[in-house]
Design a protein around this motif. Structure first.
Motif, PDB file in Angstrom:
ATOM      1  N   ASP A  81       0.842  -1.190   0.000  1.00 31.47           N
ATOM      2  CA  ASP A  81       0.000   0.000   0.000  1.00 31.47           C
ATOM      3  C   ASP A  81       0.875   1.238   0.000  1.00 31.47           C
ATOM      4  OD1 ASP A  81      -2.348   1.413   0.017  1.00 31.47           O
ATOM      5  OD2 ASP A  81      -2.444   1.508   2.203  1.00 31.47           O
ATOM      6  N   ASP A  82       1.613   1.429  -1.083  1.00 30.54           N
ATOM      7  CA  ASP A  82       2.543   2.547  -1.167  1.00 30.54           C
ATOM      8  C   ASP A  82       2.172   3.442  -2.338  1.00 30.54           C
ATOM      9  OD1 ASP A  82       4.643   4.219  -0.742  1.00 30.54           O
ATOM     10  OD2 ASP A  82       6.198   2.726  -1.085  1.00 30.54           O
ATOM     11  N   VAL A  83       1.077   4.178  -2.180  1.00 30.40           N
ATOM     12  CA  VAL A  83       0.520   4.978  -3.263  1.00 30.40           C
ATOM     13  C   VAL A  83       1.441   6.129  -3.653  1.00 30.40           C
ATOM     14  CG1 VAL A  83      -1.434   6.429  -3.911  1.00 30.40           C
ATOM     15  CG2 VAL A  83      -1.814   4.336  -2.632  1.00 30.40           C
ATOM     16  N   ALA A  84       2.087   6.789  -2.699  1.00 29.46           N
ATOM     17  CA  ALA A  84       2.929   7.957  -3.001  1.00 29.46           C
ATOM     18  C   ALA A  84       4.074   7.586  -3.939  1.00 29.46           C
ATOM     19  CB  ALA A  84       3.475   8.570  -1.718  1.00 29.46           C
ATOM     20  N   ASN A  85       4.751   6.480  -3.691  1.00 25.03           N
ATOM     21  CA  ASN A  85       5.864   6.076  -4.549  1.00 25.03           C
ATOM     22  C   ASN A  85       5.372   5.588  -5.905  1.00 25.03           C
ATOM     23  OD1 ASN A  85       7.910   6.747  -2.763  1.00 25.03           O
ATOM     24  ND2 ASN A  85       7.594   4.858  -1.634  1.00 25.03           N
ATOM     25  N   ARG A  86       4.179   5.000  -5.955  1.00 24.60           N
ATOM     26  CA  ARG A  86       3.588   4.615  -7.226  1.00 24.60           C
ATOM     27  C   ARG A  86       3.340   5.846  -8.085  1.00 24.60           C
ATOM     28  NH1 ARG A  86      -1.251   0.889  -5.912  1.00 24.60           N
ATOM     29  NH2 ARG A  86       0.000   0.222  -4.192  1.00 24.60           N
ATOM     30  N   ARG A  87       2.866   6.911  -7.458  1.00 18.37           N
ATOM     31  CA  ARG A  87       2.604   8.159  -8.192  1.00 18.37           C
ATOM     32  C   ARG A  87       3.894   8.772  -8.718  1.00 18.37           C
ATOM     33  NH1 ARG A  87      -1.768  10.346  -3.969  1.00 18.37           N
ATOM     34  NH2 ARG A  87      -3.528   9.169  -4.762  1.00 18.37           N
ATOM     35  N   LYS A  88       4.963   8.734  -7.926  1.00 19.53           N
ATOM     36  CA  LYS A  88       6.257   9.259  -8.400  1.00 19.53           C
ATOM     37  C   LYS A  88       6.734   8.464  -9.608  1.00 19.53           C
ATOM     38  CE  LYS A  88       7.745  10.855  -3.903  1.00 19.53           C
ATOM     39  NZ  LYS A  88       7.508  10.051  -2.731  1.00 19.53           N
ATOM     40  N   GLY A  89       6.595   7.159  -9.555  1.00 25.31           N
ATOM     41  CA  GLY A  89       7.009   6.317 -10.675  1.00 25.31           C
ATOM     42  C   GLY A  89       6.174   6.572 -11.916  1.00 25.31           C
ATOM     43  N   THR A  90       4.871   6.723 -11.746  1.00 26.83           N
ATOM     44  CA  THR A  90       3.997   7.022 -12.881  1.00 26.83           C
ATOM     45  C   THR A  90       4.341   8.378 -13.481  1.00 26.83           C
ATOM     46  OG1 THR A  90       2.231   5.711 -11.901  1.00 26.83           O
ATOM     47  CG2 THR A  90       1.587   7.289 -13.593  1.00 26.83           C
ATOM     48  N   ALA A  91       4.554   9.365 -12.640  1.00 26.89           N
ATOM     49  CA  ALA A  91       4.923  10.701 -13.128  1.00 26.89           C
ATOM     50  C   ALA A  91       6.261  10.653 -13.862  1.00 26.89           C
ATOM     51  CB  ALA A  91       4.991  11.692 -11.963  1.00 26.89           C
ATOM     52  N   GLY A  92       7.215   9.888 -13.350  1.00 30.29           N
ATOM     53  CA  GLY A  92       8.514   9.761 -14.017  1.00 30.29           C
ATOM     54  C   GLY A  92       8.384   9.132 -15.392  1.00 30.29           C
ATOM     55  N   GLY A  93       7.558   8.110 -15.512  1.00 26.46           N
ATOM     56  CA  GLY A  93       7.345   7.474 -16.816  1.00 26.46           C
ATOM     57  C   GLY A  93       6.656   8.407 -17.800  1.00 26.46           C
ATOM     58  N   LEU A  94       5.661   9.137 -17.330  1.00 27.82           N
ATOM     59  CA  LEU A  94       4.952  10.077 -18.193  1.00 27.82           C
ATOM     60  C   LEU A  94       5.867  11.210 -18.649  1.00 27.82           C
ATOM     61  CD1 LEU A  94       2.208  10.679 -19.449  1.00 27.82           C
ATOM     62  CD2 LEU A  94       1.651  11.999 -17.409  1.00 27.82           C
ATOM     63  N   LEU A  95       6.678  11.729 -17.746  1.00 26.41           N
ATOM     64  CA  LEU A  95       7.614  12.789 -18.120  1.00 26.41           C
ATOM     65  C   LEU A  95       8.646  12.289 -19.131  1.00 26.41           C
ATOM     66  CD1 LEU A  95       8.220  14.664 -14.757  1.00 26.41           C
ATOM     67  CD2 LEU A  95       7.022  15.512 -16.785  1.00 26.41           C
ATOM     68  N   THR A  96       9.075  11.039 -18.990  1.00 28.50           N
ATOM     69  CA  THR A  96       9.999  10.468 -19.972  1.00 28.50           C
ATOM     70  C   THR A  96       9.362  10.449 -21.354  1.00 28.50           C
ATOM     71  OG1 THR A  96      11.127   9.116 -18.330  1.00 28.50           O
ATOM     72  CG2 THR A  96      11.300   8.391 -20.614  1.00 28.50           C
ATOM     73  N   PHE A  97       8.086  10.088 -21.415  1.00 25.04           N
ATOM     74  CA  PHE A  97       7.370  10.070 -22.689  1.00 25.04           C
ATOM     75  C   PHE A  97       7.398  11.454 -23.342  1.00 25.04           C
ATOM     76  CE2 PHE A  97       3.483  10.623 -25.182  1.00 25.04           C
ATOM     77  CZ  PHE A  97       3.592   9.562 -26.056  1.00 25.04           C
ATOM     78  N   PHE A  98       7.099  12.498 -22.584  1.00 28.21           N
ATOM     79  CA  PHE A  98       7.106  13.856 -23.133  1.00 28.21           C
ATOM     80  C   PHE A  98       8.527  14.338 -23.430  1.00 28.21           C
ATOM     81  CE2 PHE A  98       2.850  14.179 -21.128  1.00 28.21           C
ATOM     82  CZ  PHE A  98       2.143  14.510 -22.272  1.00 28.21           C
ATOM     83  N   ALA A  99       9.491  13.907 -22.640  1.00 25.04           N
ATOM     84  CA  ALA A  99      10.860  14.397 -22.811  1.00 25.04           C
ATOM     85  C   ALA A  99      11.525  13.856 -24.075  1.00 25.04           C
ATOM     86  CB  ALA A  99      11.705  14.046 -21.589  1.00 25.04           C
ATOM     87  N   VAL A 100      11.307  12.594 -24.400  1.00 26.41           N
ATOM     88  CA  VAL A 100      12.004  12.017 -25.552  1.00 26.41           C
ATOM     89  C   VAL A 100      11.194  12.090 -26.836  1.00 26.41           C
ATOM     90  CG1 VAL A 100      13.380  10.477 -24.109  1.00 26.41           C
ATOM     91  CG2 VAL A 100      11.275   9.622 -25.145  1.00 26.41           C
ATOM     92  N   GLY A 101       9.945  12.522 -26.736  1.00 22.28           N
ATOM     93  CA  GLY A 101       9.090  12.606 -27.916  1.00 22.28           C
ATOM     94  C   GLY A 101       9.407  13.806 -28.797  1.00 22.28           C
TER      95      GLY A 101
END
Length: 167
Positions: A81-101
């Motif tokens: 039940d570690d929602v905060a770290n899940r959100r950081k990981g999701t945000a990191g993946g989404l930012l990677t998508f925008f950064a390399v696109g």
């Protein structure tokens, strides 16, 4: 530095199953980003502007961190039940998508900024987005590994009571 050293110590204790999940998740992460951003040329998606020199190294680092993060969730889901770290990981993946696109291939960026704005405003901040993405992914991985080290789960050998010391 101590946090990183302790986190690396936890990684050394991982079983082969977790490493297999890490590799599989890292590959899936890389393809999930590289295909729609056309880092890997394909007939469905295209780029108007060639990738930057740092796109592939950034994607590889993000993919490895994403794979490690996914592997930290390989355990009993009832104790996860570690929602905060899940959100950081999701945000990191989404930012990677925008950064390399491609800045002018991103429909959201084009709608908000137009093609001139995409090149003038969005393209220069893409390396910053990638740095933030890597920082968020690393933060989430280290936090998850610290949790494993300092809050280990009890053994489930006693199938009758998962918390044998609880009264």
């Amino acid at each position: 530095m101590k946090r990183l050293t302790e986190a690396l110590g936890v990684l050394l204790e991982w079983p082969a199953r977790r490493w297999a999940v890490t590799v599989g998740a890292a590959i899936a992460f890389a393809f999930t980003i590289a295909i729609p951003t056309a880092l890997i040329p394909n007939p469905i998606f295209g780029r108007k502007i060639p990738p930057t020199w740092w796109s592939w190294p950034a994607l590889i680092v993000s993919s490895v961190l994403g794979g490690l993060l996914v592997a930290t969730y390989v355990r009993d889901p009832a104790n996860d039940d570690d929602v905060a770290n899940r959100r950081k990981g999701t945000a990191g993946g989404l930012l990677t998508f925008f950064a390399v696109g491609c800045p002018v291939c991103n429909k959201v960026v084009l709608i908000v900024l137009g093609s001139a704005g995409a090149l003038t405003w969005f393209e220069p901040i893409q390396p910053v987005l990638q740095a933030v993405a890597i920082a968020l992914l690393a933060w989430a991985v280290i936090a998850r590994l610290e949790g494993e080290r300092f809050c280990p789960l009890p053994s489930r050998v006693d199938s009758g009571n998962p918390w044998p010391d609880a009264r």
